[in-house]
Design a protein around this motif. Structure first.
Motif, PDB file in Angstrom:
ATOM      1  N   SER A 200       0.832  -1.200   0.000  1.00 18.07           N
ATOM      2  CA  SER A 200       0.000   0.000   0.000  1.00 18.07           C
ATOM      3  C   SER A 200       0.863   1.246   0.000  1.00 18.07           C
ATOM      4  O   SER A 200       0.531   2.246  -0.649  1.00 18.07           O
ATOM      5  CB  SER A 200      -0.892   0.027   1.237  1.00 18.07           C
ATOM      6  OG  SER A 200      -1.648  -1.141   1.294  1.00 18.07           O
TER       7      SER A 200
ATOM      8  N   THR B 240     -11.601   0.123  -4.581  1.00 14.64           N
ATOM      9  CA  THR B 240     -10.256   0.673  -4.759  1.00 14.64           C
ATOM     10  C   THR B 240     -10.075   1.227  -6.167  1.00 14.64           C
ATOM     11  O   THR B 240      -9.612   2.356  -6.361  1.00 14.64           O
ATOM     12  CB  THR B 240      -9.200  -0.437  -4.530  1.00 14.64           C
ATOM     13  OG1 THR B 240      -9.292  -0.872  -3.190  1.00 14.64           O
ATOM     14  CG2 THR B 240      -7.794   0.068  -4.804  1.00 14.64           C
TER      15      THR B 240
ATOM     16  N   VAL C 258      -7.252   1.923   1.759  1.00 11.17           N
ATOM     17  CA  VAL C 258      -8.004   1.235   2.816  1.00 11.17           C
ATOM     18  C   VAL C 258      -8.739   0.012   2.238  1.00 11.17           C
ATOM     19  O   VAL C 258      -8.651  -1.095   2.779  1.00 11.17           O
ATOM     20  CB  VAL C 258      -9.008   2.208   3.480  1.00 11.17           C
ATOM     21  CG1 VAL C 258     -10.045   1.460   4.294  1.00 11.17           C
ATOM     22  CG2 VAL C 258      -8.261   3.202   4.357  1.00 11.17           C
ATOM     23  N   THR C 259      -9.433   0.205   1.114  1.00 13.28           N
ATOM     24  CA  THR C 259     -10.173  -0.936   0.545  1.00 13.28           C
ATOM     25  C   THR C 259      -9.222  -1.955  -0.090  1.00 13.28           C
ATOM     26  O   THR C 259      -9.530  -3.144  -0.130  1.00 13.28           O
ATOM     27  CB  THR C 259     -11.241  -0.447  -0.457  1.00 13.28           C
ATOM     28  OG1 THR C 259     -10.667   0.542  -1.321  1.00 13.28           O
ATOM     29  CG2 THR C 259     -12.428   0.167   0.264  1.00 13.28           C
TER      30      THR C 259
ATOM     31  N   ILE D 166      -6.188  -2.749   1.215  1.00 13.84           N
ATOM     32  CA  ILE D 166      -5.703  -3.535   2.358  1.00 13.84           C
ATOM     33  C   ILE D 166      -6.794  -4.510   2.802  1.00 13.84           C
ATOM     34  O   ILE D 166      -6.530  -5.678   3.113  1.00 13.84           O
ATOM     35  CB  ILE D 166      -5.292  -2.592   3.522  1.00 13.84           C
ATOM     36  CG1 ILE D 166      -4.093  -1.725   3.109  1.00 13.84           C
ATOM     37  CG2 ILE D 166      -4.957  -3.380   4.779  1.00 13.84           C
ATOM     38  CD1 ILE D 166      -3.695  -0.681   4.141  1.00 13.84           C
ATOM     39  N   ALA D 167      -8.057  -4.055   2.779  1.00  9.56           N
ATOM     40  CA  ALA D 167      -9.168  -4.939   3.147  1.00  9.56           C
ATOM     41  C   ALA D 167      -9.315  -6.080   2.146  1.00  9.56           C
ATOM     42  O   ALA D 167      -9.567  -7.226   2.525  1.00  9.56           O
ATOM     43  CB  ALA D 167     -10.457  -4.141   3.249  1.00  9.56           C
TER      44      ALA D 167
ATOM     45  N   ASP E  66      -5.774  -6.085   9.814  1.00 15.71           N
ATOM     46  CA  ASP E  66      -6.443  -5.207   8.857  1.00 15.71           C
ATOM     47  C   ASP E  66      -6.909  -3.925   9.548  1.00 15.71           C
ATOM     48  O   ASP E  66      -6.625  -2.820   9.092  1.00 15.71           O
ATOM     49  CB  ASP E  66      -7.639  -5.933   8.240  1.00 15.71           C
ATOM     50  CG  ASP E  66      -8.385  -5.069   7.238  1.00 15.71           C
ATOM     51  OD1 ASP E  66      -7.946  -5.034   6.078  1.00 15.71           O
ATOM     52  OD2 ASP E  66      -9.381  -4.424   7.611  1.00 15.71           O
TER      53      ASP E  66
ATOM     54  N   THR F 121      -6.152  -0.126   8.740  1.00 20.14           N
ATOM     55  CA  THR F 121      -7.176   0.631   8.008  1.00 20.14           C
ATOM     56  C   THR F 121      -7.935   1.633   8.865  1.00 20.14           C
ATOM     57  O   THR F 121      -8.340   2.676   8.355  1.00 20.14           O
ATOM     58  CB  THR F 121      -8.189  -0.313   7.338  1.00 20.14           C
ATOM     59  OG1 THR F 121      -8.780  -1.158   8.332  1.00 20.14           O
ATOM     60  CG2 THR F 121      -7.548  -1.152   6.263  1.00 20.14           C
TER      61      THR F 121
ATOM     62  N   ASP G  94     -17.632  -3.908   7.987  1.00 22.31           N
ATOM     63  CA  ASP G  94     -16.461  -3.510   7.197  1.00 22.31           C
ATOM     64  C   ASP G  94     -16.856  -2.907   5.852  1.00 22.31           C
ATOM     65  O   ASP G  94     -16.259  -1.928   5.401  1.00 22.31           O
ATOM     66  CB  ASP G  94     -15.551  -4.723   6.952  1.00 22.31           C
ATOM     67  CG  ASP G  94     -14.498  -4.885   8.033  1.00 22.31           C
ATOM     68  OD1 ASP G  94     -14.443  -4.042   8.954  1.00 22.31           O
ATOM     69  OD2 ASP G  94     -13.716  -5.858   7.954  1.00 22.31           O
TER      70      ASP G  94
ATOM     71  N   LYS H 243     -15.877   0.903   5.186  1.00 22.10           N
ATOM     72  CA  LYS H 243     -14.764   1.117   4.259  1.00 22.10           C
ATOM     73  C   LYS H 243     -15.250   1.490   2.863  1.00 22.10           C
ATOM     74  O   LYS H 243     -14.906   2.548   2.347  1.00 22.10           O
ATOM     75  CB  LYS H 243     -13.887  -0.131   4.199  1.00 22.10           C
ATOM     76  CG  LYS H 243     -13.191  -0.438   5.508  1.00 22.10           C
ATOM     77  CD  LYS H 243     -12.215  -1.589   5.344  1.00 22.10           C
ATOM     78  CE  LYS H 243     -11.355  -1.747   6.566  1.00 22.10           C
ATOM     79  NZ  LYS H 243     -11.911  -2.711   7.527  1.00 22.10           N
TER      80      LYS H 243
END
Lengths: 238, 238
Positions: A3, B5, B29-30, B32-33, B75, B79, B208, B212
């Motif tokens: 990231s 993303t 953020v999305t 990494i999720a 996570d 995030t 989540d 997110k």
């Protein structure tokens, strides 16, 4: 780490041309780390298995496949010189100084990593300490050069915000770098077994996140601040 | 999450420079999720097996490999602070306030996640409640700061549309955040076994997506609206 790479590269258009090479390299460092952490993850999963027997407590067992710490050293061999070069570039020193510092610190840091590896894969504590001591010679040279060189560069930054960020980069460098020799010592002081291996891996991983991703965010912040100063015309690019 | 993303990053050229860092982080953020949900998926598949015996009914059985809830907490550790930072950035407060709020909320939210984990992996209900209570201290601080701070920021938005979006972001934050402590309590009130584990996972996953992806769409909408206002010259960029 991945990231962080994407963040640095998406920020390229937001800084002036002078800082794009530094930001590109910052993203390459975390990309190389992403690749090696996937290799480390897989090697770790293959070396240890977690299972519960007959629904009882979970236990960690060795599978017989070795956990390969070599990925970490190959990663450092590539990323540590690049990390130093990104720091030198973002300081925007005169060109001759940039080139000479990059060579000196790049080679010394690669030597430091190469000298650490033979000790890392040793069980014999005396041999471990021998390579640790050898590796500490280029280590001290790099950390000392950075601590002194960055103090001087900090005083020449174009705005108070840039100076305070450069000063933060200096402290983060010294702090994160000094973590590694201590983590290396976990096994050298005679600790062994699963717990020592775990602490060593947690220690190296935390130090890597600090030295690569968090440090990279500082490099980006310095580049963004100096770009803003240049663009507002308070400072002519030198 | 992955599609969110791509949406956020493809929208980067459609907002003004001021909001690109917020939108970049929204996409991170999305991302990494996405990564962690793939890990959670694989861990879930390895922990449970579904099979029918002799052509009869399908039954879920444990394979002996543990389901690793750690991915969720790693996570969140990454995030949740980033989510708060993207919200702060899109509000475009004065720089000093942005930096101080990011540090305070970022650290408090990371502490909240770290304090939740020791309880999550406990079977002992008293110990679960103990960590839940500890984790609720930074939780209340963050939710309260957001509820108050966003009310103030909402009143300063440059157009009625931006104000109404900022207000929606405020309600969505409070609503989605408050889901987590309740889902955590599923097992703390004595529910156990496959059904409790399933409800917990469904609850966390829904929360989540709200916190997110849906929240990210709101951030994008605020950035797009404020960019339009800035470009139409109703407001000079500050």
């Amino acid at each position: 780490m991945g990231s962080a790479t994407i963040f640095f590269w998406l920020q390229l258009p937001n800084v002036t041309k002078s800082y794009r090479t530094a930001l590109t390299i910052t993203g390459i460092v975390t990309l190389i780390a992403t690749y090696h952490y996937i290799r480390i993850f897989n090697s770790w999963s293959e070396a240890f298995t977690v299972a519960s027997k007959d629904g009882g407590d979970y236990a960690v067992q060795l599978t017989g496949a070795p956990f390969n710490d070599g990925y970490r050293y190959v990663d450092w061999l590539l990323t540590v010189p690049l990390l130093l070069i990104e720091l030198i570039l973002v300081m925007k020193l005169p060109q001759a100084e940039t080139v000479s510092l990059s060579w000196k610190l790049g080679l010394a840091s690669a030597l430091m990593v190469a000298l650490g590896y033979p000790g890392e894969i040793q069980e014999d504590l005396a041999v471990r300490w021998f390579w640790w001591c050898l590796s500490m010679i280029p280590f001290c040279y790099v950390v000392f050069t950075l601590a002194v060189g960055l103090a001087e560069a900090t005083s020449k930054q174009p705005s108070p915000a840039a100076a305070s960020l450069a000063s933060a980069a200096r402290y983060l460098t010294v702090l994160s770098w000094c973590t590694y020799p201590f983590v290396y010592m976990v096994k050298s002081v005679g600790l062994a077994g699963p717990a020592a291996t775990m602490y060593e891996q947690v220690g190296y991983s935390l130090a890597d996140v600090l030295a690569k991703a968090v440090f990279g965010v500082l490099i980006w912040a310095i580049a963004a601040e100096k770009s803003a100063v240049e663009e507002s015309g308070k400072l002519l690019p030198n």
